[in-house]
Design an enzyme around this catalytic site. Structure first.
Site, PDB file in Angstrom:
ATOM      1  N   TRP A   1      -4.182   1.271   3.604  1.00 44.42           N
ATOM      2  CA  TRP A   1      -3.160   1.903   2.778  1.00 44.42           C
ATOM      3  C   TRP A   1      -2.440   0.849   1.941  1.00 44.42           C
ATOM      4  CZ3 TRP A   1      -2.678   6.155   0.539  1.00 44.42           C
ATOM      5  CH2 TRP A   1      -1.456   6.624   0.053  1.00 44.42           C
TER       6      TRP A   1
ATOM      7  N   GLU B   1      -5.133   9.370  -1.336  1.00 40.22           N
ATOM      8  CA  GLU B   1      -5.746   9.521  -0.010  1.00 40.22           C
ATOM      9  C   GLU B   1      -7.268   9.456  -0.111  1.00 40.22           C
ATOM     10  OE1 GLU B   1      -4.281   9.217   2.758  1.00 40.22           O
ATOM     11  OE2 GLU B   1      -2.200   9.564   2.199  1.00 40.22           O
TER      12      GLU B   1
ATOM     13  N   TYR C   1       7.642   3.263   0.092  1.00 46.03           N
ATOM     14  CA  TYR C   1       6.859   4.485   0.314  1.00 46.03           C
ATOM     15  C   TYR C   1       7.281   5.145   1.623  1.00 46.03           C
ATOM     16  CZ  TYR C   1       2.939   7.670   0.956  1.00 46.03           C
ATOM     17  OH  TYR C   1       2.192   8.797   1.161  1.00 46.03           O
TER      18      TYR C   1
END
Length: 180
Positions: free
Chosen positions: A47, A39, A17
């Site tokens: 995360w 998000e 990512y």
């Protein structure tokens, strides 16, 4: 304190990512919707949890097809709340469905979709973006908006200048670079 650029390279969950997506310009509607949804799901969580569940989110939310998610009803909400592969938070799920409906509405003039709406409002400060997103969407606090816009190249800060990925992104002239 270590930055994302310090911990992500070589990390089994974060590396791909960080190296291939975070901060790169994005205009594809499904990709933008996915980033927004991830998000929202990340709020209050790490995360890493979200990235580990990313494939399950893709499957659960029909690969973030705006049209499909916008049409979700009670049965879909119940299915999502029962899915152990995703974050099962009723408010977050409802926000993602509502935001799909609002993204769909952005396809009408004066815009042709989410990407054009974002581009038409650029550049803004993070505070201005947050106010705008709160008017247009739900569950869009300052951190969600800031990370979303950094992740798609509209706000600077995804990578520090010494990170090798910074130069790669800079060559693509992300919107934040054009605003300088």
């Amino acid at each position: 304190m270590p930055t994302y650029c310090d911990i992500a390279p070589g990390h089994p969950v974060h590396a791909a990512y960080h190296d291939q997506e975070y901060g790169f310009p994005v205009t594809d509607e499904s990709a933008l919707f996915e980033r927004m949804a991830l998000e929202i799901m990340q709020a209050g969580l790490s995360w890493e949890i979200i990235l580990k569940k990313r494939q399950a989110f893709m499957k659960a939310f029909d690969h973030f097809s705006v049209d499909k998610v916008a049409a979700y009803g009670e049965q879909d909400t119940a299915r999502l709340l029962a899915d152990p592969g995703i974050v099962r938070n009723r408010r977050k799920i409802a926000a993602i469905i509502e935001n799909a409906q609002r993204i769909k509405a952005l396809r009408n003039p004066p815009h042709s979709g989410l990407a054009e709406w974002i581009a038409a409002n650029h550049p803004l400060t993070k505070e201005e973006w947050t106010k705008l997103f709160r008017k247009q969407f739900v569950f869009m606090g300052g951190e969600v908006v800031g990370e979303f816009l950094m992740s798609i190249g509209y706000l600077a800060g995804a990578h520090h200048k010494q990170c090798p990925i910074f130069a790669t992104i800079e060559r693509q002239r992300p919107p934040w670079k054009n605003a300088i």
